[in-house]
Design an enzyme around this catalytic site. Sequence first.
Site, PDB file in Angstrom:
ATOM      1  N   ASP A  70       0.629  -1.269  -0.072  1.00  0.00           N
ATOM      2  CA  ASP A  70       0.117  -0.166   0.483  1.00  0.00           C
ATOM      3  C   ASP A  70       0.918   1.154   0.690  1.00  0.00           C
ATOM      4  O   ASP A  70       0.515   2.288  -0.667  1.00  0.00           O
ATOM      5  CB  ASP A  70      -1.074   0.214   1.144  1.00  0.00           C
ATOM      6  CG  ASP A  70      -2.143  -1.044   0.864  1.00  0.00           C
ATOM      7  OD1 ASP A  70      -2.635  -1.777  -0.437  1.00  0.00           O
ATOM      8  OD2 ASP A  70      -2.643  -1.395   2.076  1.00  0.00           O
TER       9      ASP A  70
ATOM     10  N   ASP B 118      -7.410   3.303  12.849  1.00  0.00           N
ATOM     11  CA  ASP B 118      -5.610   4.334  12.557  1.00  0.00           C
ATOM     12  C   ASP B 118      -6.015   5.556  12.286  1.00  0.00           C
ATOM     13  O   ASP B 118      -5.194   6.474  11.542  1.00  0.00           O
ATOM     14  CB  ASP B 118      -5.064   3.072  11.253  1.00  0.00           C
ATOM     15  CG  ASP B 118      -4.203   2.590  12.312  1.00  0.00           C
ATOM     16  OD1 ASP B 118      -4.280   2.156  13.463  1.00  0.00           O
ATOM     17  OD2 ASP B 118      -4.238   0.855  11.735  1.00  0.00           O
TER      18      ASP B 118
HETATM   19  N1  ARG Z   1      -8.093  -3.646  15.834  1.00  0.00           N
HETATM   20  C1  ARG Z   1      -7.037  -2.407  15.926  1.00  0.00           C
HETATM   21  C2  ARG Z   1      -6.669  -1.216  16.738  1.00  0.00           C
HETATM   22  O1  ARG Z   1      -8.112  -0.886  16.371  1.00  0.00           O
HETATM   23  C3  ARG Z   1      -6.169  -3.730  15.069  1.00  0.00           C
HETATM   24  C4  ARG Z   1      -5.613  -2.011  13.950  1.00  0.00           C
HETATM   25  C5  ARG Z   1      -4.923  -3.008  13.062  1.00  0.00           C
HETATM   26  N2  ARG Z   1      -4.360  -2.380  12.002  1.00  0.00           N
HETATM   27  C6  ARG Z   1      -3.535  -2.820  10.935  1.00  0.00           C
HETATM   28  N3  ARG Z   1      -3.824  -1.566  10.202  1.00  0.00           N
HETATM   29  N4  ARG Z   1      -4.259  -3.482  11.013  1.00  0.00           N
HETATM   30  O2  ARG Z   1      -6.152  -0.571  17.236  1.00  0.00           O
END
Ligand code: ARG
Length: 399
Positions: free
Chosen positions: A14, A122
């Site tokens: 990505d 995120d």
């Molecule tokens: N669900 C978890 C959180 O929101 C994990 C996120 C993982 N992020 C990723 N880009 N895979 O903190």
Amino acid sequence: MAKKVILAYSGGLDTSVIVRWLTDRGYEVITYTADVGQGEELKEIPSKAKASGAVEAIVEDLKEEFAKEYCLPTLRALALYEGKYPLTASLSRPLISKKLVECAEKFNANYVAHGSTGKGNDQVRFELSVWALKPDIEVLAPVREWEFKSREEEVEYALRHQIPVKATKDKPYSIDKNLWGVSIECGPLEDPWQEPPEDAFEWTQSPQKAPHEPEYIEIEFQKGTPTAINGKTYEKLSQLILDLNAIAGRHGIGRIDMVENRLVGIKSREVYEAPGAMVLYEAYRDLLSLVLDRFTFHYFLSHIPHEYAKVVYEGLWFSPLRQALDAFTKEIAQYVNGKVRLKLYKGHVHVVGRTSPNSLYVEDLATYSEKDAFDHRAGANFTKVFGLPLKVLGRALGR
Ligand code: ARG
């Protein structure tokens, strides 16, 4: 003049495609990659970023800053989102955001960019953190708006533009790692009824295959900071956590499987591995219960862990609320001195002993032997007064 953008860059598909995608749209891309203890070789990152079109590639070791300023306060709050998730991925975002802002200032860039999707947490964490620190900066999130509908389309674009992509067939998971733990999503995990396949895990042994003998370890704390394992003192908290990941991971400790509420309203099935963090949580909680008076301990338990977890999960790291909660846990951390003895065995961690110079445990008061110094007659009057409201109520109800 070219529009300069600092991109949070992992080196994966990505973010590599993003470099080129932004370049095509007239941006000059500077990549920023943090070593937060994900345990991956970052030597190749600059050449990879540049091969994808970046004008500059920055790589920094943030392990100790991450451990001390982000993991430690979270441990001291015993924060677990929805009672289970030790916030591994959630914690690295504000730190990376802070560094993006610092780079933007250094390179005079008006934009920062990240590779998060529109349905995850995120994006919120990156953007809230960046805006809190630099309100007028613009944040770009190409994945939210670009034309690619699948990974295959991205790979096709990458090949067309000579962007280096790993030839190896990746696992079907989306993985985010740092020294506080691993988060694993996607592929077969999207069916919440299906048990996570063994190949989803990286840092933990399957409890079935873990050693048949328990292992005892001692963790020492000074003013709420873990400082030693089995008598070996650590200069760096980050190294202590990494070593503990290895020790506890061997015993299959720290696997978490849950359905969690994301900020954007959807529920998602998440699998985590946080061996070191889970051992430290057990140890810290136990020592707290030994050194804190009842009033403070109960206040802490009912007000801090859940609130703190929400603050971190919801991207509010750079808020006065987080700082105020930190002030509280830092104050009580001053009492957290001493040692905890833990037994690690087949996916479980149990505290089996604790000792502290600040211990409030008084054997002469607790004992049922002849050494007993407790005034038993005081118990009668205490119980009479404490029970009065229920007695009054019982009478009022005609009982
Ligand atoms: N669900 C978890 C959180 O929101 C994990 C996120 C993982 N992020 C990723 N880009 N895979 O903190």
